[in-house]
Design a protein around this motif. Structure first.
Motif, PDB file in Angstrom:
ATOM      1  N   VAL A 127      -8.527  33.984  -1.181  1.00  0.00           N
ATOM      2  CA  VAL A 127      -9.068  34.972  -0.240  1.00  0.00           C
ATOM      3  C   VAL A 127     -10.114  34.300   0.636  1.00  0.00           C
ATOM      4  O   VAL A 127     -10.975  33.568   0.152  1.00  0.00           O
ATOM      5  N   SER A 128     -10.040  34.552   1.928  1.00  0.00           N
ATOM      6  CA  SER A 128     -10.944  33.891   2.870  1.00  0.00           C
ATOM      7  C   SER A 128     -12.386  34.389   2.688  1.00  0.00           C
ATOM      8  O   SER A 128     -12.621  35.508   2.231  1.00  0.00           O
ATOM      9  N   ALA A 129     -13.320  33.539   3.092  1.00  0.00           N
ATOM     10  CA  ALA A 129     -14.738  33.895   2.994  1.00  0.00           C
ATOM     11  C   ALA A 129     -15.044  35.132   3.829  1.00  0.00           C
ATOM     12  O   ALA A 129     -15.812  36.004   3.414  1.00  0.00           O
ATOM     13  N   GLY A 130     -14.427  35.240   5.011  1.00  0.00           N
ATOM     14  CA  GLY A 130     -14.650  36.407   5.863  1.00  0.00           C
ATOM     15  C   GLY A 130     -14.218  37.702   5.195  1.00  0.00           C
ATOM     16  O   GLY A 130     -14.911  38.712   5.278  1.00  0.00           O
ATOM     17  N   ASP A 131     -13.069  37.665   4.513  1.00  0.00           N
ATOM     18  CA  ASP A 131     -12.590  38.867   3.825  1.00  0.00           C
ATOM     19  C   ASP A 131     -13.477  39.199   2.622  1.00  0.00           C
ATOM     20  O   ASP A 131     -13.723  40.371   2.332  1.00  0.00           O
ATOM     21  N   ILE A 132     -13.972  38.178   1.933  1.00  0.00           N
ATOM     22  CA  ILE A 132     -14.894  38.421   0.809  1.00  0.00           C
ATOM     23  C   ILE A 132     -16.168  39.087   1.324  1.00  0.00           C
ATOM     24  O   ILE A 132     -16.635  40.086   0.762  1.00  0.00           O
ATOM     25  N   HIS A 133     -16.721  38.564   2.413  1.00  0.00           N
ATOM     26  CA  HIS A 133     -17.938  39.167   2.986  1.00  0.00           C
ATOM     27  C   HIS A 133     -17.686  40.614   3.402  1.00  0.00           C
ATOM     28  O   HIS A 133     -18.511  41.495   3.158  1.00  0.00           O
ATOM     29  N   GLN A 134     -16.536  40.851   4.040  1.00  0.00           N
ATOM     30  CA  GLN A 134     -16.199  42.207   4.479  1.00  0.00           C
ATOM     31  C   GLN A 134     -16.101  43.164   3.299  1.00  0.00           C
ATOM     32  O   GLN A 134     -16.673  44.263   3.318  1.00  0.00           O
ATOM     33  N   LEU A 135     -15.395  42.766   2.245  1.00  0.00           N
ATOM     34  CA  LEU A 135     -15.220  43.650   1.089  1.00  0.00           C
ATOM     35  C   LEU A 135     -16.519  43.830   0.310  1.00  0.00           C
ATOM     36  O   LEU A 135     -16.763  44.908  -0.254  1.00  0.00           O
ATOM     37  N   LEU A 136     -17.374  42.814   0.282  1.00  0.00           N
ATOM     38  CA  LEU A 136     -18.687  42.973  -0.361  1.00  0.00           C
ATOM     39  C   LEU A 136     -19.537  43.979   0.407  1.00  0.00           C
ATOM     40  O   LEU A 136     -20.278  44.761  -0.199  1.00  0.00           O
ATOM     41  N   THR A 137     -19.438  43.984   1.736  1.00  0.00           N
ATOM     42  CA  THR A 137     -20.160  44.979   2.534  1.00  0.00           C
ATOM     43  C   THR A 137     -19.667  46.380   2.198  1.00  0.00           C
ATOM     44  O   THR A 137     -20.462  47.309   2.006  1.00  0.00           O
ATOM     45  N   TYR A 138     -18.336  46.547   2.104  1.00  0.00           N
ATOM     46  CA  TYR A 138     -17.787  47.850   1.740  1.00  0.00           C
ATOM     47  C   TYR A 138     -18.271  48.290   0.360  1.00  0.00           C
ATOM     48  O   TYR A 138     -18.656  49.440   0.159  1.00  0.00           O
ATOM     49  N   SER A 139     -18.224  47.374  -0.607  1.00  0.00           N
ATOM     50  CA  SER A 139     -18.614  47.753  -1.964  1.00  0.00           C
ATOM     51  C   SER A 139     -20.104  48.084  -2.029  1.00  0.00           C
ATOM     52  O   SER A 139     -20.500  49.010  -2.733  1.00  0.00           O
ATOM     53  N   ALA A 140     -20.935  47.355  -1.278  1.00  0.00           N
ATOM     54  CA  ALA A 140     -22.370  47.664  -1.255  1.00  0.00           C
ATOM     55  C   ALA A 140     -22.631  49.009  -0.607  1.00  0.00           C
ATOM     56  O   ALA A 140     -23.552  49.737  -0.993  1.00  0.00           O
ATOM     57  N   GLY A 141     -21.813  49.371   0.370  1.00  0.00           N
ATOM     58  CA  GLY A 141     -22.027  50.628   1.084  1.00  0.00           C
ATOM     59  C   GLY A 141     -21.483  51.849   0.375  1.00  0.00           C
ATOM     60  O   GLY A 141     -21.971  52.965   0.609  1.00  0.00           O
ATOM     61  N   TYR A 142     -20.481  51.674  -0.500  1.00  0.00           N
ATOM     62  CA  TYR A 142     -19.799  52.845  -1.041  1.00  0.00           C
ATOM     63  C   TYR A 142     -19.808  52.970  -2.562  1.00  0.00           C
ATOM     64  O   TYR A 142     -19.618  54.070  -3.063  1.00  0.00           O
ATOM     65  N   THR A 143     -19.952  51.902  -3.286  1.00  0.00           N
ATOM     66  CA  THR A 143     -19.806  51.998  -4.746  1.00  0.00           C
ATOM     67  C   THR A 143     -21.156  51.912  -5.442  1.00  0.00           C
ATOM     68  O   THR A 143     -22.124  51.397  -4.882  1.00  0.00           O
ATOM     69  N   PRO A 144     -21.256  52.404  -6.672  1.00  0.00           N
ATOM     70  CA  PRO A 144     -22.542  52.394  -7.391  1.00  0.00           C
ATOM     71  C   PRO A 144     -23.040  50.966  -7.617  1.00  0.00           C
ATOM     72  O   PRO A 144     -22.247  50.040  -7.805  1.00  0.00           O
ATOM     73  N   ALA A 145     -24.354  50.812  -7.634  1.00  0.00           N
ATOM     74  CA  ALA A 145     -24.957  49.479  -7.794  1.00  0.00           C
ATOM     75  C   ALA A 145     -24.559  48.825  -9.110  1.00  0.00           C
ATOM     76  O   ALA A 145     -24.489  47.609  -9.203  1.00  0.00           O
TER      77      ALA A 145
END
Length: 200
Positions: A127-145
């Motif tokens: 998985v590309s670094a860009g996609d990892i960064h994108q999905l980490l942003t989504y998880s930080a914004g929507y899922t519990p800490a």
């Protein structure tokens, strides 16, 4: 057209074959059936906007897979959107392809799970670094800490695969990205079963 018909390809002029194939198509007024004739020519383009088509497939697949357990899609814009505002006054948003609201087992609460469709061959490379960064942003914004997670769904002709990426720093875990490879040759019912298993 006569010059094109007389052309014989060798090692020295083979690089012109794709351009000549396009020229024949245009000069004859041909259509898609001509493009699908296998002349041994390869091209780097697509006749359909496959990323958009794959996103629609994944949205429907995940929505139908989540329904039996009480899950449903929710908007990822407006009040539930991830917004970036800079000091120059411009605004941009991060929007996953699908945001699922899933019931929390044993409670009456729901948790959000971002799902992103990637029309990429993640069965062949990481998985590309860009996609990892994108999905980490989504998880930080929507899922519990305590349980940051997100899902990538990609096409994987010939088989099904599920991988897990654990992202962490020396101080703490940053999140988990589940990478699902859906066999595009499988019937929709089978693909739905794989998706349901992953959402559990």
């Amino acid at each position: 057209m006569r010059a094109l018909e007389r052309t014989r390809y060798t090692r020295l002029n083979a690089r012109y074959r794709p351009a000549h194939t396009w020229a024949r198509l245009l000069l004859r007024g041909g259509g898609v059936s001509d493009l699908l004739t296998d002349d041994g020519t390869t091209a780097g383009g697509l006749l359909l906007a496959m990323p958009a088509l794959w996103e629609a497939v994944v949205r429907r697949l995940a929505t139908e897979a989540a329904a039996p357990c009480g899950g449903r899609p929710v908007p990822s814009s407006g009040a539930t959107g991830i917004t970036v505002r800079d000091d120059l006054g411009s605004t941009s948003t991060f929007r996953p392809d699908l945001l699922l609201s899933l019931p929390d087992p044993g409670t009456d609460q729901h948790t959000l799970l971002p799902v992103d469709a990637k029309y990429k061959r993640y069965d062949r490379h990481g998985v590309s670094a860009g996609d990892i960064h994108q999905l980490l942003t989504y998880s930080a914004g929507y899922t519990p800490a305590v349980a940051r997670s997100a899902v990538i769904v990609h096409p994987q002709p010939g088989g099904y695969a599920q991988r897990t990426l654990q992202i962490g720093s020396p101080q703490r875990g940053l999140g988990v990205i589940h990478v699902l490879g859906i066999n595009t040759h499988a019937p929709p019912e089978q693909a739905g079963a794989w998706m349901r298993a992953a959402l559990r």
